[in-house]
Write an enzyme that holds these catalytic residues in place. Structure first.
Site, PDB file in Angstrom:
ATOM      1  N   LEU A   1      -9.314   3.038  16.771  1.00  0.00           N
ATOM      2  CA  LEU A   1     -10.704   3.417  16.473  1.00  0.00           C
ATOM      3  C   LEU A   1     -11.200   4.470  17.460  1.00  0.00           C
ATOM      4  CD1 LEU A   1     -13.039   0.348  15.735  1.00  0.00           C
ATOM      5  CD2 LEU A   1     -12.132   2.026  14.158  1.00  0.00           C
TER       6      LEU A   1
ATOM      7  N   PRO B   1     -12.140   0.742   2.981  1.00  0.00           N
ATOM      8  CA  PRO B   1     -13.312   1.634   2.910  1.00  0.00           C
ATOM      9  C   PRO B   1     -14.567   1.000   3.496  1.00  0.00           C
ATOM     10  CG  PRO B   1     -12.844   0.684   0.763  1.00  0.00           C
ATOM     11  CD  PRO B   1     -11.740   0.239   1.676  1.00  0.00           C
TER      12      PRO B   1
ATOM     13  N   TYR C   1      -1.517   7.339   1.210  1.00  0.00           N
ATOM     14  CA  TYR C   1      -1.247   8.472   2.105  1.00  0.00           C
ATOM     15  C   TYR C   1      -0.583   8.017   3.404  1.00  0.00           C
ATOM     16  CZ  TYR C   1      -3.697  11.683  -0.915  1.00  0.00           C
ATOM     17  OH  TYR C   1      -4.034  12.467  -1.976  1.00  0.00           O
TER      18      TYR C   1
ATOM     19  N   ALA D   1     -12.458   8.273  17.045  1.00  0.00           N
ATOM     20  CA  ALA D   1     -13.828   8.587  17.456  1.00  0.00           C
ATOM     21  C   ALA D   1     -13.832   9.785  18.422  1.00  0.00           C
ATOM     22  CB  ALA D   1     -14.467   7.367  18.109  1.00  0.00           C
ATOM     23  N   PHE D   2     -12.873   9.830  19.348  1.00  0.00           N
ATOM     24  CA  PHE D   2     -12.801  10.961  20.286  1.00  0.00           C
ATOM     25  C   PHE D   2     -12.515  12.270  19.547  1.00  0.00           C
ATOM     26  CE2 PHE D   2     -12.598  10.306  25.013  1.00  0.00           C
ATOM     27  CZ  PHE D   2     -13.232   9.073  25.015  1.00  0.00           C
TER      28      PHE D   2
ATOM     29  N   VAL E   1      -3.064  -1.066   3.361  1.00  0.00           N
ATOM     30  CA  VAL E   1      -4.034  -0.883   2.276  1.00  0.00           C
ATOM     31  C   VAL E   1      -5.295  -0.230   2.826  1.00  0.00           C
ATOM     32  CG1 VAL E   1      -3.153  -2.819   0.938  1.00  0.00           C
ATOM     33  CG2 VAL E   1      -4.976  -3.211   2.582  1.00  0.00           C
TER      34      VAL E   1
ATOM     35  N   GLY F   1       0.843  -1.204   0.000  1.00  0.00           N
ATOM     36  CA  GLY F   1       0.000   0.000   0.000  1.00  0.00           C
ATOM     37  C   GLY F   1       0.869   1.240   0.000  1.00  0.00           C
TER      38      GLY F   1
ATOM     39  N   CYS G   1     -10.588   8.734   7.420  1.00  0.00           N
ATOM     40  CA  CYS G   1     -10.685   7.938   8.653  1.00  0.00           C
ATOM     41  C   CYS G   1     -11.879   8.207   9.557  1.00  0.00           C
ATOM     42  CB  CYS G   1      -9.409   8.123   9.457  1.00  0.00           C
ATOM     43  SG  CYS G   1      -8.061   7.188   8.742  1.00  0.00           S
ATOM     44  N   PHE G   2     -12.151   9.489   9.843  1.00  0.00           N
ATOM     45  CA  PHE G   2     -13.085   9.765  10.942  1.00  0.00           C
ATOM     46  C   PHE G   2     -14.457   9.118  10.746  1.00  0.00           C
ATOM     47  CE2 PHE G   2     -10.979  13.806  12.869  1.00  0.00           C
ATOM     48  CZ  PHE G   2      -9.947  13.015  13.315  1.00  0.00           C
TER      49      PHE G   2
HETATM   50  C1  UDX Z   1      -5.616   4.612   4.880  1.00  0.00           C
HETATM   51  C2  UDX Z   1      -5.116   3.896   6.074  1.00  0.00           C
HETATM   52  O1  UDX Z   1      -3.988   3.075   5.824  1.00  0.00           O
HETATM   53  C3  UDX Z   1      -6.104   3.175   6.733  1.00  0.00           C
HETATM   54  O2  UDX Z   1      -5.711   3.098   8.074  1.00  0.00           O
HETATM   55  C4  UDX Z   1      -7.408   3.764   6.680  1.00  0.00           C
HETATM   56  O3  UDX Z   1      -8.229   2.835   7.266  1.00  0.00           O
HETATM   57  C5  UDX Z   1      -7.869   4.081   5.275  1.00  0.00           C
HETATM   58  O4  UDX Z   1      -6.937   4.572   4.484  1.00  0.00           O
HETATM   59  P1  UDX Z   1      -4.356   5.336   2.918  1.00  0.00           P
HETATM   60  O5  UDX Z   1      -2.904   5.112   2.814  1.00  0.00           O
HETATM   61  O6  UDX Z   1      -4.829   6.678   3.333  1.00  0.00           O
HETATM   62  O7  UDX Z   1      -4.920   4.219   3.866  1.00  0.00           O
HETATM   63  O8  UDX Z   1      -5.172   4.833   1.652  1.00  0.00           O
HETATM   64  P2  UDX Z   1      -4.767   5.008   0.138  1.00  0.00           P
HETATM   65  O9  UDX Z   1      -4.089   6.306  -0.061  1.00  0.00           O
HETATM   66  O10 UDX Z   1      -6.006   4.685  -0.611  1.00  0.00           O
HETATM   67  O11 UDX Z   1      -3.673   3.870  -0.069  1.00  0.00           O
HETATM   68  C6  UDX Z   1      -3.936   2.512  -0.054  1.00  0.00           C
HETATM   69  C7  UDX Z   1      -3.126   1.876  -1.178  1.00  0.00           C
HETATM   70  O12 UDX Z   1      -3.207   0.462  -1.073  1.00  0.00           O
HETATM   71  C8  UDX Z   1      -3.621   2.245  -2.576  1.00  0.00           C
HETATM   72  O13 UDX Z   1      -2.566   2.844  -3.303  1.00  0.00           O
HETATM   73  C9  UDX Z   1      -4.022   0.893  -3.198  1.00  0.00           C
HETATM   74  O14 UDX Z   1      -3.738   0.805  -4.578  1.00  0.00           O
HETATM   75  C10 UDX Z   1      -3.179  -0.062  -2.390  1.00  0.00           C
HETATM   76  N1  UDX Z   1      -3.700  -1.447  -2.378  1.00  0.00           N
HETATM   77  C11 UDX Z   1      -4.978  -1.684  -1.993  1.00  0.00           C
HETATM   78  C12 UDX Z   1      -2.847  -2.479  -2.730  1.00  0.00           C
HETATM   79  O15 UDX Z   1      -1.704  -2.266  -3.101  1.00  0.00           O
HETATM   80  N2  UDX Z   1      -3.316  -3.764  -2.683  1.00  0.00           N
HETATM   81  C13 UDX Z   1      -4.601  -4.039  -2.315  1.00  0.00           C
HETATM   82  O16 UDX Z   1      -4.987  -5.203  -2.292  1.00  0.00           O
HETATM   83  C14 UDX Z   1      -5.452  -2.968  -1.968  1.00  0.00           C
HETATM   84  C1  UDX Z   2      -7.004  11.886  11.444  1.00  0.00           C
HETATM   85  C2  UDX Z   2      -6.357  11.732  12.829  1.00  0.00           C
HETATM   86  O1  UDX Z   2      -6.028  13.019  13.337  1.00  0.00           O
HETATM   87  C3  UDX Z   2      -5.118  10.861  12.741  1.00  0.00           C
HETATM   88  O2  UDX Z   2      -4.583  10.631  14.021  1.00  0.00           O
HETATM   89  C4  UDX Z   2      -5.504   9.540  12.103  1.00  0.00           C
HETATM   90  O3  UDX Z   2      -4.351   8.745  11.936  1.00  0.00           O
HETATM   91  C5  UDX Z   2      -6.166   9.744  10.766  1.00  0.00           C
HETATM   92  O4  UDX Z   2      -7.288  10.608  10.897  1.00  0.00           O
HETATM   93  P1  UDX Z   2      -6.535  13.362   9.296  1.00  0.00           P
HETATM   94  O5  UDX Z   2      -7.867  12.869   8.837  1.00  0.00           O
HETATM   95  O6  UDX Z   2      -5.388  13.290   8.378  1.00  0.00           O
HETATM   96  O7  UDX Z   2      -6.097  12.588  10.618  1.00  0.00           O
HETATM   97  O8  UDX Z   2      -6.665  14.904   9.699  1.00  0.00           O
HETATM   98  P2  UDX Z   2      -7.140  15.705  10.991  1.00  0.00           P
HETATM   99  O9  UDX Z   2      -6.181  16.798  11.206  1.00  0.00           O
HETATM  100  O10 UDX Z   2      -7.442  14.846  12.129  1.00  0.00           O
HETATM  101  O11 UDX Z   2      -8.478  16.393  10.471  1.00  0.00           O
HETATM  102  C6  UDX Z   2      -9.635  15.648  10.171  1.00  0.00           C
HETATM  103  C7  UDX Z   2     -10.747  16.575   9.788  1.00  0.00           C
HETATM  104  O12 UDX Z   2     -11.193  17.331  10.898  1.00  0.00           O
HETATM  105  C8  UDX Z   2     -10.377  17.592   8.714  1.00  0.00           C
HETATM  106  O13 UDX Z   2     -11.437  17.704   7.801  1.00  0.00           O
HETATM  107  C9  UDX Z   2     -10.179  18.868   9.501  1.00  0.00           C
HETATM  108  O14 UDX Z   2     -10.394  20.021   8.736  1.00  0.00           O
HETATM  109  C10 UDX Z   2     -11.216  18.713  10.591  1.00  0.00           C
HETATM  110  N1  UDX Z   2     -10.922  19.480  11.796  1.00  0.00           N
HETATM  111  C11 UDX Z   2      -9.817  19.210  12.549  1.00  0.00           C
HETATM  112  C12 UDX Z   2     -11.800  20.490  12.191  1.00  0.00           C
HETATM  113  O15 UDX Z   2     -12.820  20.751  11.536  1.00  0.00           O
HETATM  114  N2  UDX Z   2     -11.528  21.183  13.346  1.00  0.00           N
HETATM  115  C13 UDX Z   2     -10.442  20.934  14.112  1.00  0.00           C
HETATM  116  O16 UDX Z   2     -10.270  21.609  15.143  1.00  0.00           O
HETATM  117  C14 UDX Z   2      -9.547  19.921  13.704  1.00  0.00           C
END
Ligand code: UDX
Ligand code: UDX
Length: 478
Positions: A232, A101, A20, A236-237, A98, A17, A287-288
């Site tokens: 999780l 969703p 991000y 959630a918090f 990976v 994977g 995630c959220f």
């Molecule tokens: C995140 C977090 O890892 C996970 O904790 C959260 O639950 C959802 O998304 P993220 O890295 O942000 O993953 O997702 P994404 O940017 O979509 O990257 C996942 C990658 O895995 C993709 O590039 C996809 O092509 C790859 N993938 C997926 C594989 O290589 N093999 C698979 O079987 C499925």
């Molecule tokens: C989140 C968690 O912070 C991280 O620990 C986990 O691994 C993945 O999910 P991320 O989704 O990358 O990270 O960004 P985050 O900074 O948490 O913001 C999430 C969303 O909340 C964004 O849309 C942001 O704009 C919003 N947000 C955040 C607010 O609206 N107000 C705030 O005060 C903080």
């Protein structure tokens, strides 16, 4: 790794994977551990080519400071590849990163995570691994997913018995807490690193990797299920705080209070804390929503209906808040936005990322398009092709006919082009550049009476008003 050499330190890591999470996490790991060879694999060939591109502006993930790290480590001890089996075969430790969703159909649709990719990764590891291999869950997963991975891998362990090179797997959970936009700093200086697992040898090996840059007191070890659940609950918090402050923003707007002042006042209490109290258009990101809904699903599974309803409300308030903002915009523009040009500043779900997953911007744009507004989008980092794919899907859902589709929205990286002839500007992502704009010039380009809707509280309201534009911002005391 060769059989019976499980006391050895880790030399080869594979991460499945290259998204991000996987991309930045492995880049930092490679940077901090020059003696470890890190190979990030992905089934998406195009993505791997972009990670390998000479032009660092083309990396598939935009994150401040990421390209500098890639420059230092790539082709030295960090590699991006499509050869998944080979990378697994050579690895002592395999991270699963990976995406997971929300299921869109079948049992648990709309709430449970789709684990088909995690399961297929486990099978692929089972097939390809040679010798003792530690498998680490990086993706956020529903509690007890490690058991699924264990069950699958134990089949491969058994089936290899008798072969000379007996495979033995250990499963660890090591959730990632990085926040997009500040991923590099979060990875280099995390508040904590969480490792869940029973096999102490495997736990120690992973700890040894982190010891390269993380002080031991920041490494928390738990059992597998506590680690999975903590990730999780952490999300959630955090999501709950945002829904809480957004609900307070609505009260402020009605009562004459100012949500920024309330945030400051309550956040000064150490027990509450200052972070995550910015009212806005609601939380987005991959995630959220997914994790809270996962928790809701888990609670219902355990028969904890009241607990499920409690957490579900966090997600319901988030969507309600977005609908609330959309209705305010329509109402201020004389109850009609059909044919009006509305400039949207920011499409990414938050600043400093090009990620658009669950972006509040997309949700609000969809509602505005359903009123037949013409949307002009500006974003400094999101790729236009990404916006195009998403809006195409949304326009189909709201039944805009094909002939009109490409006239309903435009995209530009030029602010002034975006606002030309617009009746309103809606600020939806808190990019720094939006807090330093030339409002006199913008006002001269807009159609009046014009409005600015600042859902992130980042512009100077006096400057906007002085330029002759009406102003609304989230959380009252306008
Ligand atoms: C995140 C977090 O890892 C996970 O904790 C959260 O639950 C959802 O998304 P993220 O890295 O942000 O993953 O997702 P994404 O940017 O979509 O990257 C996942 C990658 O895995 C993709 O590039 C996809 O092509 C790859 N993938 C997926 C594989 O290589 N093999 C698979 O079987 C499925
Ligand atoms: C989140 C968690 O912070 C991280 O620990 C986990 O691994 C993945 O999910 P991320 O989704 O990358 O990270 O960004 P985050 O900074 O948490 O913001 C999430 C969303 O909340 C964004 O849309 C942001 O704009 C919003 N947000 C955040 C607010 O609206 N107000 C705030 O005060 C903080």
């Amino acid at each position: 790794m060769q059989a019976n050499e499980d006391y050895r330190t880790i030399k080869n890591i594979c991460c499945i994977g290259a998204g991000y999470v996987g991309g930045p996490t492995m880049a930092v790991m490679a940077d901090k551990c020059p003696n470890i060879r890190v190979t990030v694999v992905d089934k998406d060939e195009k993505k791997i080519n972009l990670w390998n591109s000479d032009n660092l502006d083309k990396l598939p993930v935009f994150e401040p400071f990421l390209s500098e790290i890639i420059k230092r480590t790539r082709f030295k001890n960090l590699f991006f590849s499509n050869d998944i089996n080979n990378a697994i075969k050579n690895a002592d430790m395999v991270f699963i990163s990976v995406n997971t969703p929300i299921k869109t159909s079948g049992i648990g649709a709309g709430q449970a995570s789709n684990l088909k990719w995690v399961e297929s990764c486990a099978r692929q590891i089972g097939e390809a691994a040679e010798g003792y291999t530690i498998v680490v869950e990086k993706s956020t997963l529903p509690v007890k997913t490690a058991q699924t991975i264990k069950d699958i891998l134990s089949f491969y362990s058994l089936s290899s018995q008798g072969s000379q090179d007996k495979i033995k797997f250990s499963i660890l959970s090591n959730p990632e807490f990085l926040s997009e936009g500040s991923a590099i700093n979060d990875l280099e200086n995390p508040d904590r690193v969480l490792i869940g697992g029973e096999d102490q040898i495997a736990v120690n090996k992973l700890k040894d990797i982190y010891f390269n840059w993380i002080p031991s007191e920041k490494i928390i070890c738990t059992n597998l299920w506590s680690s999975e659940l903590s990730k999780l609950i952490s999300n959630a918090f955090l999501a709950q705080r945002i829904s809480s402050i957004n609900s307070v923003a609505a009260i402020c707007e009605e009562s004459g209070a100012d949500v920024r002042e309330v945030s400051k006042a309550i956040g000064s209490d150490r027990r509450i804390g200052k972070e995550f109290l910015n009212a806005g258009p609601g939380f987005g990101g991959s995630c959220f929503k997914k994790d809270v809904l996962n928790l809701v699903y888990l609670c219902r599974h355990f028969g904890l209906e009241e607990v499920a309803n409690y957490w579900e409300q966090v997600v319901l308030i988030n969507s309600w808040n977005q609908r609330r903002i959309y209705k305010i915009i329509v109402q201020k523009l004389f109850g009609n936005i059909a044919g009006k040009k509305l400039a949207v500043f920011g499409y990414a779900f938050k600043a400093n990322t090009n990620d658009t997953r669950e972006s509040p911007s997309r949700a609000i744009i969809k509602s505005l398009l359903s009123e037949e507004a013409i949307i002009a989008i500006h974003d400094p980092k999101v790729f236009e092709s990404q916006i195009s794919n998403e809006l195409e899907e949304d326009l189909t859902k709201i039944k805009i006919n094909n002939a009109s589709k490409n006239k309903m929205w435009t995209f530009s990286r030029d602010i002034y082009e975006t606002v030309k002839g617009a009746d309103a500007i809606i600020i939806l992502t808190e990019w720094d550049m939006y807090s330093n704009l030339n409002w006199e010039k913008i006002s001269s380009l807009m159609r009046h009476p014009a409005w600015v809707f600042d859902t992130r509280s980042i512009v100077n309201k006096v400057e906007v008003r002085t330029s002759g534009i009406n102003f609304w911002r989230i959380g009252g005391s306008n």
